[in-house]
Scaffold this motif. Structure first.
Motif, PDB file in Angstrom:
ATOM      1  N   LEU A 199       0.818  -1.216   0.000  1.00  0.00           N
ATOM      2  CA  LEU A 199       0.000   0.000   0.000  1.00  0.00           C
ATOM      3  C   LEU A 199       0.855   1.271   0.000  1.00  0.00           C
ATOM      4  O   LEU A 199       0.579   2.219  -0.728  1.00  0.00           O
ATOM      5  CB  LEU A 199      -0.943  -0.029   1.216  1.00  0.00           C
ATOM      6  N   LEU A 215       2.183   2.764  -3.286  1.00  0.00           N
ATOM      7  CA  LEU A 215       1.214   3.406  -4.176  1.00  0.00           C
ATOM      8  C   LEU A 215       1.098   4.912  -3.928  1.00  0.00           C
ATOM      9  O   LEU A 215       0.592   5.641  -4.760  1.00  0.00           O
ATOM     10  CB  LEU A 215      -0.157   2.737  -4.034  1.00  0.00           C
ATOM     11  N   PHE A 216       1.583   5.360  -2.756  1.00  0.00           N
ATOM     12  CA  PHE A 216       1.529   6.783  -2.429  1.00  0.00           C
ATOM     13  C   PHE A 216       2.755   7.542  -2.933  1.00  0.00           C
ATOM     14  O   PHE A 216       2.833   8.759  -2.797  1.00  0.00           O
ATOM     15  CB  PHE A 216       1.430   6.984  -0.913  1.00  0.00           C
ATOM     16  N   LEU A 272      -3.677  11.891  16.826  1.00  0.00           N
ATOM     17  CA  LEU A 272      -3.144  10.605  17.288  1.00  0.00           C
ATOM     18  C   LEU A 272      -3.457  10.412  18.768  1.00  0.00           C
ATOM     19  O   LEU A 272      -3.961   9.366  19.190  1.00  0.00           O
ATOM     20  CB  LEU A 272      -1.619  10.565  17.101  1.00  0.00           C
ATOM     21  N   LEU A 327      -4.116   2.359  -5.974  1.00  0.00           N
ATOM     22  CA  LEU A 327      -4.657   2.830  -4.693  1.00  0.00           C
ATOM     23  C   LEU A 327      -6.141   2.511  -4.586  1.00  0.00           C
ATOM     24  O   LEU A 327      -6.631   2.155  -3.517  1.00  0.00           O
ATOM     25  CB  LEU A 327      -4.472   4.346  -4.569  1.00  0.00           C
ATOM     26  N   VAL A 365      -7.593   0.215  -1.575  1.00  0.00           N
ATOM     27  CA  VAL A 365      -8.524   0.684  -0.544  1.00  0.00           C
ATOM     28  C   VAL A 365      -9.708  -0.282  -0.447  1.00  0.00           C
ATOM     29  O   VAL A 365     -10.151  -0.632   0.647  1.00  0.00           O
ATOM     30  CB  VAL A 365      -8.984   2.138  -0.813  1.00  0.00           C
ATOM     31  N   THR A 392      -8.732  11.260   3.592  1.00  0.00           N
ATOM     32  CA  THR A 392      -8.045  10.764   2.404  1.00  0.00           C
ATOM     33  C   THR A 392      -8.203  11.776   1.247  1.00  0.00           C
ATOM     34  O   THR A 392      -9.164  12.551   1.232  1.00  0.00           O
ATOM     35  CB  THR A 392      -8.554   9.340   2.059  1.00  0.00           C
ATOM     36  N   MET A 421      -3.841   5.777  13.910  1.00  0.00           N
ATOM     37  CA  MET A 421      -3.057   5.921  12.680  1.00  0.00           C
ATOM     38  C   MET A 421      -3.946   6.244  11.480  1.00  0.00           C
ATOM     39  O   MET A 421      -3.614   7.083  10.646  1.00  0.00           O
ATOM     40  CB  MET A 421      -2.247   4.644  12.406  1.00  0.00           C
ATOM     41  N   HIS A 475      -4.721   8.833   7.332  1.00  0.00           N
ATOM     42  CA  HIS A 475      -5.407   8.119   6.239  1.00  0.00           C
ATOM     43  C   HIS A 475      -4.668   6.880   5.704  1.00  0.00           C
ATOM     44  O   HIS A 475      -4.202   6.067   6.491  1.00  0.00           O
ATOM     45  CB  HIS A 475      -5.803   9.107   5.127  1.00  0.00           C
ATOM     46  N   GLY A 476      -4.527   6.741   4.390  1.00  0.00           N
ATOM     47  CA  GLY A 476      -3.955   5.535   3.795  1.00  0.00           C
ATOM     48  C   GLY A 476      -2.494   5.304   4.146  1.00  0.00           C
ATOM     49  O   GLY A 476      -2.055   4.171   4.296  1.00  0.00           O
ATOM     50  N   LEU A 477      -1.736   6.402   4.280  1.00  0.00           N
ATOM     51  CA  LEU A 477      -0.320   6.237   4.631  1.00  0.00           C
ATOM     52  C   LEU A 477      -0.183   5.738   6.063  1.00  0.00           C
ATOM     53  O   LEU A 477       0.671   4.910   6.363  1.00  0.00           O
ATOM     54  CB  LEU A 477       0.434   7.554   4.428  1.00  0.00           C
ATOM     55  N   THR A 495      -2.418   3.932   7.477  1.00  0.00           N
ATOM     56  CA  THR A 495      -2.895   2.553   7.408  1.00  0.00           C
ATOM     57  C   THR A 495      -1.797   1.607   6.923  1.00  0.00           C
ATOM     58  O   THR A 495      -1.645   0.505   7.443  1.00  0.00           O
ATOM     59  CB  THR A 495      -4.134   2.458   6.489  1.00  0.00           C
ATOM     60  N   SER A 496      -1.020   2.058   5.940  1.00  0.00           N
ATOM     61  CA  SER A 496       0.047   1.193   5.451  1.00  0.00           C
ATOM     62  C   SER A 496       1.076   0.949   6.556  1.00  0.00           C
ATOM     63  O   SER A 496       1.612  -0.147   6.694  1.00  0.00           O
ATOM     64  CB  SER A 496       0.713   1.786   4.206  1.00  0.00           C
ATOM     65  N   GLY A 538      -7.993   0.963   8.639  1.00  0.00           N
ATOM     66  CA  GLY A 538      -8.868   1.050   7.466  1.00  0.00           C
ATOM     67  C   GLY A 538     -10.251   1.540   7.858  1.00  0.00           C
ATOM     68  O   GLY A 538     -10.861   2.373   7.170  1.00  0.00           O
ATOM     69  N   LEU A 581      -9.993   5.274   8.610  1.00  0.00           N
ATOM     70  CA  LEU A 581      -9.870   6.036   7.362  1.00  0.00           C
ATOM     71  C   LEU A 581     -11.257   6.286   6.765  1.00  0.00           C
ATOM     72  O   LEU A 581     -11.588   7.399   6.345  1.00  0.00           O
ATOM     73  CB  LEU A 581      -8.995   5.234   6.414  1.00  0.00           C
TER      74      LEU A 581
END
Lengths: 113, 235
Positions: A61, A64-65, A98, B69, B73, B132, B184, B189-191, B193-194, B208, B211
């Motif tokens: 994942l 992909l960013f 956070l 992406l 997701v 996101t 997180m 968001h997605g970063l 989550t990764s 997830g 997000l």
């Protein structure tokens, strides 16, 4: 493999269709994620059918960013105009989110147990 | 030669190679600031500037990578399904934590920027930073902010959250896997989550979920909270 990709892309297609038709502010992929969860709950899709492909996609994942990240180059001048206020508020606010989310969740689940 | 350097194949090959190397570096030293995404982005920025490759040429290849992406997701639906028990059992706690996190994020980002002298348009553009990219850009577009600035801010927030998140959470004594994942995803968001997925499957699933829920909450709350903040700051 093909089954997994088919299911994921069908969910994505449904998500994008719904977002477009209902003019939702949500992106199609997030609606697609909910669609896949619902399909699994309803037994339309079995976990074994999608898990290998899903695991493969999620394992990378972060990669992909990278291209959108490199795109930050384009916004250098825009960011420079207010770098101090933007920088400080991003760092402080990220720590606040956070802390509030993580701490509150941990406090509530401990009280529950 | 220039033709080769500006080809989509070069963009894809260099992105994969640099990321692969960055992962090796991270695996060896495991320092938070050596985050593979951060290192890869900086190295590729240096590379395309050094080789004078126009960004659009790099993006022509890069889009084949970021395209994934969308399906990735969707794939988050699998861990989400596998942890439905936890979500049902702790539904109330999770909802409260995510709602509080979302409000705190919007108010602190826009409020601090405003207090530090940023214009209203920048306050608007920074408010949904934890959502996101497509959600955040959609919100800002409707509120007449600068969506392209938001896109940049969202990526910076994601990288920042992924890099400092685990350290900040450890420092605050957050050890519950559910809480770690939610924090997180809500912050980055997605970063985020990764990064959460690296810790474990439950962390990834919760991230997830965060997000998704944070995106919905941010879309609903940002217009109202911004209106209140702007009135308050312009007394």
């Amino acid at each position: 493999m093909i089954a997994g990709f088919s299911i994921i892309f069908i969910c994505l297609l449904i998500g994008e269709g719904v977002a477009h038709l209902l003019r939702l502010p949500m992106p199609g992929n997030v609606i697609g994620m909910v669609t896949l969860t619902a399909a699994l709950m309803l037994g339309i899709v079995r976990v074994e059918q999608v898990k290998p492909v899903a695991d493969g996609l999620l394992k990378h994942l972060a990669l992909l960013f990278v291209p959108p990240g490199v795109g930050l180059l384009l916004y250098g001048d825009l960011l420079k105009t207010a770098w101090l206020s933007i920088g400080v508020s991003l760092v402080v606010s990220t720590i606040i989110v956070l802390g509030v989310t993580g701490w509150l969740q941990q406090y509530l689940e401990r009280r529950h147990d | 030669m220039t033709e080769l350097l500006t080809s989509p194949t070069f963009a894809i090959a260099s992105t994969l190679l640099v990321y692969w190397l960055a992962q090796k570096v991270y695996a060896r030293w495991s320092l938070p600031f050596l985050n593979p995404v951060l290192i890869t982005i900086l190295a590729l920025m240096g590379m395309i500037q050094g080789l004078q490759i126009p960004y659009e040429r790099y993006a022509a290849g890069g889009q084949y990578i970021s395209f994934w992406l969308g399906p990735a997701v969707v794939a988050l639906g699998v861990p989400l399904y596998q942890h439905l028990d936890t979500i049902k059992r702790q539904g109330v706690a999770i909802s409260i934590a995510l709602l509080a996190g979302s409000i705190a994020g919007i108010v602190s980002a826009a409020g601090l920027a405003g207090l530090l002298g940023a214009s209203d348009i920048i306050m608007i553009s920074i408010a949904p930073k934890s959502a996101t990219t497509p959600i955040a850009m959609g919100i800002v577009e409707k509120l007449n902010g600068i969506p392209s600035l938001t896109a940049a801010i969202v990526v910076i927030t994601g990288v920042l959250g992924a890099v400092i998140g685990p350290t900040v959470l450890r420092w605050l004594g957050v050890i519950s896997p559910t809480a770690f994942g939610l924090a997180m995803g809500a912050a980055a968001h997605g970063l985020g989550t990764s990064r959460a997925l690296e810790e474990g499957e439950i962390q990834g699933a919760m991230s997830g979920l965060a997000l998704c829920v944070n995106g919905i909450m941010t879309a609903a709350l940002t217009p109202v909270l911004l209106k209140i903040l702007l009135v308050f700051l312009h007394r």
